[in-house]
Design a protein around this motif. Structure first.
Motif, PDB file in Angstrom:
ATOM      1  N   ASP A  79       0.819  -1.209   0.000  1.00 49.21           N
ATOM      2  CA  ASP A  79       0.000   0.000   0.000  1.00 49.21           C
ATOM      3  C   ASP A  79       0.853   1.260   0.000  1.00 49.21           C
ATOM      4  N   TYR A  80       0.197   2.357  -0.208  1.00 57.44           N
ATOM      5  CA  TYR A  80       0.848   3.654  -0.021  1.00 57.44           C
ATOM      6  C   TYR A  80       1.331   3.786   1.424  1.00 57.44           C
ATOM      7  N   ASP A  81       2.452   4.470   1.595  1.00 58.77           N
ATOM      8  CA  ASP A  81       2.841   4.936   2.927  1.00 58.77           C
ATOM      9  C   ASP A  81       3.018   6.439   2.811  1.00 58.77           C
ATOM     10  N   MET A  82       2.090   7.173   3.386  1.00 55.86           N
ATOM     11  CA  MET A  82       2.109   8.631   3.274  1.00 55.86           C
ATOM     12  C   MET A  82       1.953   9.203   4.675  1.00 55.86           C
ATOM     13  N   THR A  83       3.113   9.525   5.260  1.00 55.09           N
ATOM     14  CA  THR A  83       3.149   9.887   6.665  1.00 55.09           C
ATOM     15  C   THR A  83       3.748  11.271   6.851  1.00 55.09           C
ATOM     16  N   GLY A  84       3.076  12.088   7.637  1.00 57.27           N
ATOM     17  CA  GLY A  84       3.623  13.382   8.021  1.00 57.27           C
ATOM     18  C   GLY A  84       3.929  13.377   9.514  1.00 57.27           C
ATOM     19  N   ARG A  85       4.936  14.156   9.896  1.00 57.02           N
ATOM     20  CA  ARG A  85       5.354  14.178  11.304  1.00 57.02           C
ATOM     21  C   ARG A  85       5.640  15.601  11.738  1.00 57.02           C
ATOM     22  N   ARG A 107      -5.674  23.819  23.002  1.00 53.35           N
ATOM     23  CA  ARG A 107      -5.997  22.392  23.003  1.00 53.35           C
ATOM     24  C   ARG A 107      -5.978  21.819  24.417  1.00 53.35           C
ATOM     25  N   GLY A 108      -5.824  22.696  25.381  1.00 55.21           N
ATOM     26  CA  GLY A 108      -5.746  22.230  26.767  1.00 55.21           C
ATOM     27  C   GLY A 108      -4.401  22.573  27.344  1.00 55.21           C
ATOM     28  N   GLN A 109      -4.230  22.302  28.638  1.00 57.45           N
ATOM     29  CA  GLN A 109      -3.053  22.761  29.354  1.00 57.45           C
ATOM     30  C   GLN A 109      -1.814  21.886  29.132  1.00 57.45           C
ATOM     31  N   GLY A 110      -1.973  20.799  28.377  1.00 56.68           N
ATOM     32  CA  GLY A 110      -0.851  19.877  28.188  1.00 56.68           C
ATOM     33  C   GLY A 110       0.297  20.456  27.357  1.00 56.68           C
ATOM     34  N   GLY A 111       0.074  21.564  26.701  1.00 55.18           N
ATOM     35  CA  GLY A 111       1.139  22.161  25.908  1.00 55.18           C
ATOM     36  C   GLY A 111       1.285  21.502  24.548  1.00 55.18           C
ATOM     37  N   MET A 112       2.443  21.758  23.927  1.00 54.23           N
ATOM     38  CA  MET A 112       2.670  21.259  22.566  1.00 54.23           C
ATOM     39  C   MET A 112       2.833  19.738  22.575  1.00 54.23           C
ATOM     40  N   THR A 113       2.262  19.097  21.583  1.00 58.86           N
ATOM     41  CA  THR A 113       2.407  17.650  21.446  1.00 58.86           C
ATOM     42  C   THR A 113       3.867  17.344  21.089  1.00 58.86           C
ATOM     43  N   HIS A 114       4.413  16.337  21.723  1.00 56.83           N
ATOM     44  CA  HIS A 114       5.822  16.028  21.464  1.00 56.83           C
ATOM     45  C   HIS A 114       6.043  15.521  20.044  1.00 56.83           C
ATOM     46  N   ASN A 115       5.242  14.558  19.645  1.00 56.43           N
ATOM     47  CA  ASN A 115       5.477  13.964  18.330  1.00 56.43           C
ATOM     48  C   ASN A 115       4.137  13.540  17.746  1.00 56.43           C
ATOM     49  N   ARG A 116       3.764  14.228  16.685  1.00 56.90           N
ATOM     50  CA  ARG A 116       2.442  14.012  16.103  1.00 56.90           C
ATOM     51  C   ARG A 116       2.630  13.378  14.740  1.00 56.90           C
ATOM     52  N   ILE A 117       1.935  12.288  14.512  1.00 62.13           N
ATOM     53  CA  ILE A 117       2.080  11.534  13.267  1.00 62.13           C
ATOM     54  C   ILE A 117       0.746  11.544  12.532  1.00 62.13           C
ATOM     55  N   ARG A 141      -4.354   6.858   5.585  1.00 63.65           N
ATOM     56  CA  ARG A 141      -5.473   6.428   6.414  1.00 63.65           C
ATOM     57  C   ARG A 141      -6.097   7.716   6.917  1.00 63.65           C
ATOM     58  N   VAL A 142      -7.198   7.622   7.606  1.00 64.30           N
ATOM     59  CA  VAL A 142      -7.709   8.855   8.217  1.00 64.30           C
ATOM     60  C   VAL A 142      -7.224   8.808   9.655  1.00 64.30           C
ATOM     61  N   GLU A 143      -5.988   9.271   9.876  1.00 64.83           N
ATOM     62  CA  GLU A 143      -5.385   9.002  11.175  1.00 64.83           C
ATOM     63  C   GLU A 143      -4.428  10.116  11.582  1.00 64.83           C
ATOM     64  N   ASP A 144      -4.568  10.561  12.810  1.00 63.67           N
ATOM     65  CA  ASP A 144      -3.694  11.577  13.392  1.00 63.67           C
ATOM     66  C   ASP A 144      -3.402  11.094  14.807  1.00 63.67           C
ATOM     67  N   ARG A 145      -2.137  10.816  15.086  1.00 67.01           N
ATOM     68  CA  ARG A 145      -1.830  10.246  16.399  1.00 67.01           C
ATOM     69  C   ARG A 145      -0.684  10.971  17.077  1.00 67.01           C
ATOM     70  N   SER A 146      -0.673  10.879  18.400  1.00 63.93           N
ATOM     71  CA  SER A 146       0.459  11.392  19.165  1.00 63.93           C
ATOM     72  C   SER A 146       1.297  10.188  19.585  1.00 63.93           C
ATOM     73  N   MET A 147       2.534  10.148  19.142  1.00 69.85           N
ATOM     74  CA  MET A 147       3.400   8.994  19.459  1.00 69.85           C
ATOM     75  C   MET A 147       4.705   9.491  20.036  1.00 69.85           C
ATOM     76  N   THR A 148       4.924   9.230  21.313  1.00 71.99           N
ATOM     77  CA  THR A 148       6.170   9.689  21.909  1.00 71.99           C
ATOM     78  C   THR A 148       7.099   8.493  22.133  1.00 71.99           C
ATOM     79  N   CYS A 149       8.234   8.713  22.748  1.00 68.00           N
ATOM     80  CA  CYS A 149       9.171   7.627  23.014  1.00 68.00           C
ATOM     81  C   CYS A 149       9.887   7.938  24.314  1.00 68.00           C
ATOM     82  N   ARG A 150      10.692   6.986  24.773  1.00 66.06           N
ATOM     83  CA  ARG A 150      11.529   7.254  25.949  1.00 66.06           C
ATOM     84  C   ARG A 150      12.862   7.803  25.478  1.00 66.06           C
TER      85      ARG A 150
END
Ligand SMILES: [Zn+2]
Ligand SMILES: [Zn+2]
Length: 469
Positions: free
Chosen positions: A335-341, A418-428, A433-442
């Protein structure tokens, strides 16, 4: 003639929080603590052309209870033993010592008493051979004032004080006198206080291609008052499908991307002060520009450039909003892989290395390609290095969409919409797909950039950013 450099003070969010906790007294009496600051000595601010000094908080040093002599709601005194120790530390590590005290229930200002006490401490500081003494007062309602003593007699007041973390708060001495009627509709959403903040904001955009040009266009409409555009490239025909503001005639004219964007900003007539630098991000000529910014947008697909920005965000406490796209065509059975970060990098967040965004081998290959093109071509022919292959696919809707998401993070950092959490660390964002996710790491504990607080707010070091070569 010596002109007085403008002074910015940057507190990292965690340092400011630690200070507030340390200095809070239930009984409402004054309290004090020390801070060691890293320093950026900017020879020429790109907008004002004047020198600028930035102090970035590096470490909070408590004043122990046995050093405290007395305190009340209007004074605080402590023994200077710890202060002498602080001066030693500052000199040894080439940091600027600072004194912070509170005015509970009163404003943030320097009283006559403060002037006298600090002049005395400044005399001690300069007698010991230190280069400067900073001081700040934390008043009620989170107000802060700061200054830098350059001798026992003269001090410079900070023209801006900011707190940098998941949110970005900036107080400026001279903000908010400009007519911003064209921004009335966004004031209707975020309140009257928002426009003066964006008007005074200094934003650097590194990379002026598909995403960078969209980011620049959005920042201009948002009313950002000071833009610095950095890119080494000229426009080519295959860029015309996505670089906002570019024209077919720019290709034979061999126009630089930065000049195309600057032309469009000027033509817009919205009062943006734009400076351009036609250079690669690692070029030493960009250091003053980079260090003068409040926020940086990383819109380059250059791995070595990203590594530089990743370090810079930590050393100078300048939030980096880094943007990336991965576009792979569908093949039979795949399939297509079309990802923005969109990734926000600042002291306290896992860095681009820990996220696996930067490819160290590619970064090395890019360095070789830049410094020794012949050797790069030879190794490429022998398949020893990666890169320099087919250009990556790119479509304007996706580059522009992820640029919008990136500028949204800045707005979130400034407003908290968007609330008091501040800027999202890593948004994918998955466009396929119809998909927007927050994915962080250690963070990787051994990471040389984010695995240690030694880099946080360290400011100028030799070599620059602690990188040799
Ligand atoms: Zn005071
Ligand atoms: Zn890291």
């Amino acid at each position: 003639m010596m002109s007085t450099a403008a002074l910015d003070i940057i507190f990292l969010e965690s340092h400011e929080a630690a200070l507030r906790a340390l200095l809070h007294r239930e009984n409402g009496s004054e309290a004090a603590a020390y801070v060691l600051f890293g320093k950026a000595e900017i020879a020429a601010d790109p907008w004002s052309k004047q020198p600028r000094i930035r102090l970035i908080s590096h470490e909070v040093v408590p004043i122990t209870s046995d050093e405290m002599v007395s305190s009340s709601s209007v004074h605080v005194t402590w023994s200077t033993q710890g202060f002498m120790r602080l001066l030693g530390l500052a000199q040894h590590r080439n940091l600027v010592p600072a004194l912070v005290h509170t005015h509970p229930g009163a404003g943030a200002f320097f009283s006559d008493q403060d002037d006298r006490n600090e002049a005395e401490l400044a005399r001690t500081t300069f007698n010991k051979g230190a280069q400067g003494l900073a001081s700040m007062v934390f008043g009620q309602h989170d107000a802060i004032v700061g200054r830098l003593w350059k001798s026992a007699k003269a001090s410079t007041k900070a023209s801006s004080i900011s707190i940098v973390g998941s949110k970005i708060k900036i107080w400026r001495a001279d903000a908010g006198r400009e007519d911003t009627e064209f921004l009335a509709r966004q004031a209707a959403l975020f309140g009257k206080g928002f426009n003066p903040i964006v008007r005074a904001l200094r934003v650097g955009v590194i990379g002026c291609g598909g995403t960078g040009s969209a980011v620049v266009s959005l920042l201009t409409r948002l009313g950002v008052g000071h833009l610095a555009l950095m890119d080494n490239d000229t426009i080519d025909t295959t860029n015309l499908n996505r670089v906002h503001g570019s024209r077919a005639a720019d290709v034979p004219a061999k126009l630089a991307k930065v000049d195309i964007l600057a032309r469009e900003i000027e033509a817009g007539g919205l009062g943006t002060q734009v400076v351009t630098r036609r250079a690669w991000v690692g070029d030493p000529s960009l250091r003053d520009v980079l260090r003068s910014c409040d926020v940086l947008f990383g819109c380059t697909d250059d791995n070595q450039g990203r590594l530089t920005l990743n370090r810079l965000a930590h050393y100078y406490g300048i939030p980096l909003i880094d943007v990336g796209l991965r576009m792979r065509s569908a093949k039979s059975g795949v399939d297509y892989d079309m990802t923005g970060r969109v990734t926000t990098i600042r002291p306290g967040n896992p860095c681009l290395i820990c996220l696996g965004v930067v490819n160290a081998q590619r970064a090395a290959a890019e360095g070789l390609q830049r410094n020794d093109p012949a050797e790069f071509e030879r190794r490429k022919a022998e398949a020893y290095v990666e890169g320099g292959g087919d250009p990556a696919p790119a479509v304007v809707t996706f580059t522009t969409s992820i640029a919008c998401a990136a500028v949204d993070e800045l707005i979130q950092g400034l407003t908290g919409f968007r609330g008091q959490g501040g800027m999202t660390h890593n948004r994918i964002r998955r466009f396929d797909r119809v998909e927007d996710r927050s994915m962080t790491c250690r963070p990787i504990p051994t990471c040389p950039v984010c695995g240690t607080e030694d880099t946080w707010g360290r400011g100028d070091v030799n070599p620059f950013l602690g990188v040799i070569g």
